[in-house]
Write an enzyme that holds these catalytic residues in place. Structure first.
Site, short mmCIF file in Angstrom:
data_model
loop_
_atom_site.label_atom_id
_atom_site.label_comp_id
_atom_site.label_asym_id
_atom_site.label_seq_id
_atom_site.Cartn_x
_atom_site.Cartn_y
_atom_site.Cartn_z
N GLU A 133 40.24 30.39 38.55
CA GLU A 133 41.60 30.55 38.01
C GLU A 133 42.39 29.24 37.96
O GLU A 133 43.52 29.16 38.44
CB GLU A 133 42.35 31.62 38.82
CG GLU A 133 41.60 32.94 38.84
CD GLU A 133 42.26 34.02 39.69
OE1 GLU A 133 43.32 33.78 40.28
OE2 GLU A 133 41.67 35.13 39.77
N ASN A 174 35.22 30.66 37.13
CA ASN A 174 35.59 32.07 37.03
C ASN A 174 37.08 32.20 36.72
O ASN A 174 37.90 31.49 37.31
CB ASN A 174 35.26 32.74 38.38
CG ASN A 174 35.40 34.25 38.36
OD1 ASN A 174 34.83 34.91 37.49
ND2 ASN A 174 36.14 34.80 39.31
N HIS A 185 39.39 42.28 34.04
CA HIS A 185 40.31 43.30 34.55
C HIS A 185 41.09 43.85 33.36
O HIS A 185 41.90 43.13 32.77
CB HIS A 185 41.30 42.68 35.55
CG HIS A 185 40.64 42.19 36.81
ND1 HIS A 185 40.06 43.03 37.72
CD2 HIS A 185 40.51 40.94 37.32
CE1 HIS A 185 39.58 42.32 38.74
NE2 HIS A 185 39.83 41.06 38.52
N GLU A 196 34.30 40.73 37.69
CA GLU A 196 35.25 41.56 38.46
C GLU A 196 35.68 42.75 37.63
O GLU A 196 36.86 43.13 37.61
CB GLU A 196 36.47 40.72 38.87
CG GLU A 196 36.13 39.49 39.68
CD GLU A 196 37.34 38.66 40.10
OE1 GLU A 196 38.47 39.18 40.07
OE2 GLU A 196 37.13 37.49 40.46
N ASP A 212 36.94 45.93 36.05
CA ASP A 212 37.57 47.23 36.29
C ASP A 212 38.44 47.55 35.09
O ASP A 212 38.96 46.65 34.44
CB ASP A 212 38.32 47.32 37.64
CG ASP A 212 39.45 46.33 37.80
OD1 ASP A 212 39.75 45.58 36.85
OD2 ASP A 212 40.06 46.31 38.89
O1 9MR Z 1 40.51 42.55 45.34
C1 9MR Z 1 41.16 41.51 46.03
C2 9MR Z 1 42.26 42.06 46.91
O2 9MR Z 1 41.72 42.84 47.95
C3 9MR Z 1 43.09 40.93 47.47
O3 9MR Z 1 44.19 41.43 48.16
C4 9MR Z 1 43.53 40.02 46.35
C5 9MR Z 1 44.34 38.87 46.87
O4 9MR Z 1 44.66 37.95 45.89
O5 9MR Z 1 42.40 39.53 45.65
C6 9MR Z 1 41.70 40.53 45.02
O6 9MR Z 1 40.66 40.00 44.27
C7 9MR Z 1 41.01 39.06 43.23
C8 9MR Z 1 39.88 38.09 43.09
O7 9MR Z 1 39.59 37.49 44.31
C9 9MR Z 1 40.17 37.04 42.05
N1 9MR Z 1 40.53 37.64 40.77
C10 9MR Z 1 41.55 38.66 40.84
C11 9MR Z 1 41.19 39.73 41.86
C12 9MR Z 1 42.20 40.84 41.85
O8 9MR Z 1 43.45 40.38 42.28
#
Ligand code: 9MR
Length: 459
Positions: free
Chosen positions: A164, A205, A241, A270, A272
């Site tokens: 990111e 990513n 997402h 990722e 969903d």
């Molecule tokens: O799914 C993850 C969640 O449990 C955490 O609280 C969150 C914190 O930023 O991160 C989520 O996963 C993220 C991933 O690491 C990077 N891309 C976005 C995902 C969804 O926020």
């Protein structure tokens, strides 16, 4: 050819009819059909060795239904939070590998592919990192990459090295890494990562890069530049997402393909999709079919297992409901994996159905190409061995290194020495190559490793 196409078409019609009949009777889709796998992971594996993984949380591993669903259905895992900087290096040079290790150990004992997530990211960063000056931040970033990747060297399929790093308009995100280290930090991170674990695929990513837009164009330019200059990068992760405000883009497959055309793998990292019922199922099917249509789309990871453990549970974006029932989206994904088109292309005969007069397979020739990443004082060579029109059972690749070059390590091949003319022979698991298919091996060394022309001999 006409006969084969007709036969293939007839077989597909049969498969679709069977799927319809089973859906009516409630039987798991395609379970009785030849070649149809009954789990997501097994089915993905049949589509050119792809994986179908899930984000996994260590604190749920003790829950029987969670653990069972993961280990039955999936052949891949991404620790959802356990490898993030704030968890894994909460204080400078103090590492907490245990939570991630629980996931890696369980996954690997079942032969799953593990994605490492993530090394350099502005979010979930330990507080101490933000207060470092440039010199200290550079050294902390390199140390973090070395120690974390080193912990599981040779065990991680793909690492999200940088996550990111771009804004929606394509400009660089003003993270602490960007502000203190400047534009070069991404390249520095990837170079450090290659040295730390030469076996892992190194990925960039990001989210909202799933279609063709300003942000994905910026990532595309970065990857293109890296490829042109030999900066190590092997794959791009598309988080994917999706919801009503951010639907699956119409040019999703086209976007994956343009990145693949740069010579990197693409992965859906990722996935969903918010929603329910048929609409959600259709969206999932489209995503899976897009991946199957891009030969370098090597795997799909969904971002969680049951809806209630999603990071956005109200959107019910996953494949299992909160009671671990398979949703319509699950069935759509499994059917797409089982019937979707991949390598071989649509009109090829099914692999188990050779025409009666096909000659028996013979052993054949092979070709080898090398891509060398050179930096001051060292290099990594990534070699691809490709079978000709016949099956290869064993191979030897010969490389003559420039004088002054010395190999220090290698992977996926045995080697005869470290300097001069070196012969690499296959190891147990990669000697056999189907016609037209490839396997990869590599080596790392000191000195200059560029300008070599590998030759290949097969038996
Ligand atoms: O799914 C993850 C969640 O449990 C955490 O609280 C969150 C914190 O930023 O991160 C989520 O996963 C993220 C991933 O690491 C990077 N891309 C976005 C995902 C969804 O926020």
């Amino acid at each position: 050819m006409v006969t084969r196409s007709l036969r293939t078409t007839a077989r597909r019609a049969l498969v679709l009819a069977a799927a319809g009949a089973m859906a009516v009777t409630g039987v798991v889709a395609l379970s009785g059909t030849a070649n149809a796998a009954t789990t997501l992971g097994a089915s993905a594996a049949e589509r050119g060795g792809r994986y179908f993984g899930a984000a996994v949380a260590a604190n749920h591993l003790g829950e029987a239904r969670y653990f069972q669903t993961w280990t039955t259905e999936f052949n891949g895992a991404t620790p959802e939070n356990e490898m993030k900087w704030q968890t894994i290096e909460p204080s400078r040079n103090q590492f907490n590998f245990a939570p991630a290790n629980q996931i890696v150990t369980q996954a690997r004992s079942r032969g799953m592919k593990v994605r490492g997530h993530t090394l350099v990211w502005h979010s979930q960063l330990a507080g101490w990192v933000s207060s470092l000056d440039a010199t200290n931040l550079r050294s902390a970033m390199n140390n973090h990459i070395n120690r974390v990747m080193g912990q599981w060297r040779g065990q991680i399929h793909s690492w999200d090295v940088v996550n990111e790093a771009f804004e929606e308009n394509g400009s660089r995100r003003q993270s602490v890494f960007q502000q203190r280290l400047g534009n070069g930090y991404i390249e520095e991170a990837f170079r450090a990562a290659r040295t730390a674990d030469p076996n892992a695929k190194l990925c960039y990513n990001d989210y909202n890069t799933d279609g063709i837009n300003a942000k994905s164009n910026a990532v595309f330019a970065l990857v293109q530049d890296f490829r042109n200059r030999g900066v190590p990068i092997d794959c791009v992760g598309f988080q994917s997402h999706f919801n009503g405000a951010s639907p699956v883009p119409g040019n999703y497959q086209q976007n994956l393909q343009r990145f693949a055309n740069l010579g990197v793998d693409v992965q859906i990292t990722e996935l969903d999709i918010e929603g329910s019922g048929t609409a959600q199922a259709n969206n999932y099917r489209n995503v899976v079919n897009a991946c199957l249509a891009v030969s370098r789309c090597t795997g799909i990871t969904v971002w969680g297992i049951p809806d209630h453990y999603s990071w956005r549970p109200n959107g019910t974006p996953l494949l299992f409901d909160s009671n671990y029932n398979k949703k319509a989206a699950y069935t759509a994904v499994l059917n797409a994996l089982n019937t979707g088109q991949s390598d071989p292309p649509p009109n090829d005969p099914p692999p188990n159905d050779p025409p009666p007069n096909d000659p028996p397979p013979t052993t054949g020739a092979c070709a080898a190409t090398v891509s060398t990443n050179q930096w001051t004082g060292g290099f990594v060579g990534s070699v691809r061995v490709t079978a000709g029109s016949a099956q290869v059972n064993a191979w030897t690749v010969t490389v003559t290194l420039p004088s002054g070059a010395t190999l220090t390590s290698g992977w996926n091949a045995d080697r005869s020495g470290n300097t001069g003319t070196v012969q690499f022979t296959n190891v147990g698991f990669n000697g056999s190559i189907a016609p037209g298919q490839s396997v990869d091996f590599g080596y790392q060394g000191t000195g200059t490793g560029t300008g070599v022309t590998p030759t290949c001999a097969a038996s």
